[in-house]
Scaffold this motif. Structure first.
Motif, short mmCIF file in Angstrom:
data_model
loop_
_atom_site.label_atom_id
_atom_site.label_comp_id
_atom_site.label_asym_id
_atom_site.label_seq_id
_atom_site.Cartn_x
_atom_site.Cartn_y
_atom_site.Cartn_z
N SER A 89 13.57 11.42 -10.52
CA SER A 89 12.44 10.18 -10.93
C SER A 89 11.09 10.47 -10.51
O SER A 89 10.21 9.80 -10.93
CB SER A 89 13.04 8.85 -9.76
OG SER A 89 13.07 9.17 -8.47
N ILE A 143 10.88 14.83 -15.85
CA ILE A 143 11.06 13.61 -15.13
C ILE A 143 11.47 12.38 -16.30
O ILE A 143 12.20 11.33 -15.96
CB ILE A 143 9.73 13.27 -14.40
CG1 ILE A 143 9.32 14.23 -13.66
CG2 ILE A 143 9.58 11.85 -13.91
CD1 ILE A 143 10.37 14.55 -12.33
N GLN A 144 10.80 12.62 -17.29
CA GLN A 144 11.11 11.56 -18.55
C GLN A 144 12.14 12.00 -19.14
O GLN A 144 12.27 13.26 -19.53
CB GLN A 144 9.86 11.23 -19.01
CG GLN A 144 8.65 10.55 -18.33
CD GLN A 144 7.40 10.28 -18.87
OE1 GLN A 144 7.41 10.65 -20.08
NE2 GLN A 144 6.76 9.33 -18.31
N GLY A 145 12.78 11.07 -19.96
CA GLY A 145 13.80 11.30 -20.92
C GLY A 145 15.21 11.10 -20.44
O GLY A 145 15.44 10.89 -19.18
N ASN A 195 17.63 14.39 -17.99
CA ASN A 195 16.91 15.18 -16.68
C ASN A 195 17.86 14.96 -15.63
O ASN A 195 17.45 14.91 -14.38
CB ASN A 195 15.74 14.14 -16.57
CG ASN A 195 16.13 12.76 -16.21
OD1 ASN A 195 17.12 12.00 -16.50
ND2 ASN A 195 14.98 12.12 -15.56
N GLY A 239 5.89 10.73 -11.69
CA GLY A 239 6.99 9.79 -11.43
C GLY A 239 7.02 8.86 -10.90
O GLY A 239 5.77 8.19 -10.21
N THR A 240 8.10 8.08 -10.36
CA THR A 240 8.11 6.90 -9.38
C THR A 240 8.77 7.32 -8.32
O THR A 240 9.86 7.73 -8.12
CB THR A 240 8.90 5.81 -10.17
OG1 THR A 240 8.35 5.87 -11.48
CG2 THR A 240 9.01 4.47 -9.55
#
Length: 409
Positions: free
Chosen positions: A195, A160-162, A165, A134-135
């Motif tokens: 994130s 984490i993506q999408g 979440n 993630g970030t």
């Protein structure tokens, strides 16, 4: 003083003959040598483990942390806190609000610790090395995000993506009205997308990092915070700690990393010194070889003692000969042993040839060489050796004199 040392040196380093006495003396030297080397190696390895363990916890522990003496929260409206934020010695200043929450996602639940921080201070609370995926940011495009500890993500399975979440955070409202009929109104609930995920490390596995404004809204605590976390501009944190403590007064506690985790530090250090005493006891047993060496030497040098007495040598001078030989055995053994132990530790630090098992947090055992430990080891070996040599030389010469008196009668 020079005469006893001269005889002790001649007896220890006799070049004419090599007999059982020389071999026993060599064994005594080797015993002290191995004991000293073992102490150096064991303490250096424990120092390495201590440094590694504390570093895992210190990664997420601030250099200094300000907490109230009484209660869990406090207000920062006092002007002295604003002055502290502008202090040139402080490189990072972040207000923190934290509490336990019930985190939910897709019918999974987990009791986590939510920690609200100032978004700009994220790199002082976490680093890219701690990031698993993630970030590393708690505010992206003006939207609040959460950074999850590994244990939180493992239990909730938050992607984490999408788009889907967002995890749900729940906590009892401390300021809820006692007249509420519906119990749900006593629970504050907020949603926040994830994130990033942090690496699996002790100390922050159950953590959820969020912006402090989000934490204030979730906890319904808009005017007070839990702590202030600081980092100094240099390594002299003790001086900065004392300076801040003096300025804030007795209402607040300024804690360094050790004071933030006292149990951990005490446990790690006590284990090290327990092992030190165990190995020292084993070393003392090896040092007692000096008694046997001096006893055999007194028997072997019986004629020399008689000659020295006939030449006017007193009881103290003869006793000092064997006493100094014991000291020489200890000094040679401890010096060579310390150098061998140091060499082994340096080689381990450079080449890492002593490996750990697969799946460990490190490939080779860490080593941390501290020269203060060398001083403690050398002093310990020499003090014990001095006592043993003194007692052995005194008792042996006394028994020798008694035997001679009986023979003369």
């Amino acid at each position: 003083m020079r005469l006893p040392i001269f005889f002790a040196n001649r007896y220890l380093f006799s070049k004419k003959t090599i007999n059982a006495i020389n071999i026993i003396s060599a064994i005594s030297v080797v015993g002290v040598l191995i004991s000293t080397a073992a102490l150096v190696i064991v303490l250096s390895f424990y120092n390495g483990l201590e440094k590694f363990i504390l570093s895992q916890y210190s990664v997420f522990s601030p250099e200094l942390r300000i907490e109230p003496v009484k209660g869990k929260v406090f207000s920062t409206k006092d002007p002295k806190f604003e002055e502290l934020r502008k202090n040139p010695k402080v490189t990072s200043y972040s207000e923190v609000l934290e509490d336990k929450v019930l985190a939910e996602y897709n019918n999974h639940q987990f009791i986590a610790k939510v920690k609200g921080i100032e978004p700009k201070s994220i790199l002082t609370h976490a680093s890219h090395e701690m990031l698993f995926a993630g970030t590393l940011n708690v505010r992206l495009d003006s939207i609040d995000h959460a950074i999850l500890g590994a244990l939180v993500q493992a239990n909730l399975q938050v992607p984490i993506q999408g788009l889907n979440n967002q995890l749900t955070l729940n906590i009892p409202d401390k300021k809820a009205s006692p007249n509420n009929i519906n119990p749900i109104e006593d629970i504050r609930t907020r949603k926040i997308p994830a994130s990033a995920i942090l690496n699996n490390q002790p100390g922050f596995d159950d953590l959820i990092l969020v912006p402090i404004d989000f934490a204030k809204d979730l906890l319904n605590e808009y005017d007070q915070i839990t702590a202030i976390e600081l980092y100094g501009s240099n390594d002299n944190s003790a001086q900065l700690k004392n300076e801040i403590q003096k300025k804030l007064g007795k209402e607040y506690l300024v804690k360094n990393r050790e004071e933030q985790n006292p149990t951990l530090y005490k446990t790690v250090r006590s284990e090290k010194w327990i092992v030190f005493f165990i190995v020292t006891i084993i070393g003392i047993i090896a040092i007692f070889n000096i008694i046997g060496s001096l006893t055999m030497l007194v028997i072997d040098k019986k004629k020399d003692i008689v000659v020295l007495k006939s030449l006017g040598a007193n009881h103290q001078l003869i006793q000092n000969i064997f006493f100094y030989q014991g000291i020489m055995i200890a000094l040679i053994g401890s010096t060579v042993g310390a150098l061998l132990g140091l060499g082994f530790c340096i080689a381990q630090d450079v080449f890492g040839f002593v490996k750990t098992s697969e799946g460990s947090l490190f490939d080779a055992y860490p080593v941390d060489i501290r020269y203060s430990d060398f001083f403690i080891i050398i002093v310990t070996i020499l003090v014990v050796s001095t006592l043993v040599s003194y007692l052995a030389s005194r008792l042996n010469i006394r028994e020798f004199n008694k035997i001679n008196m009986l023979d003369s009668n």
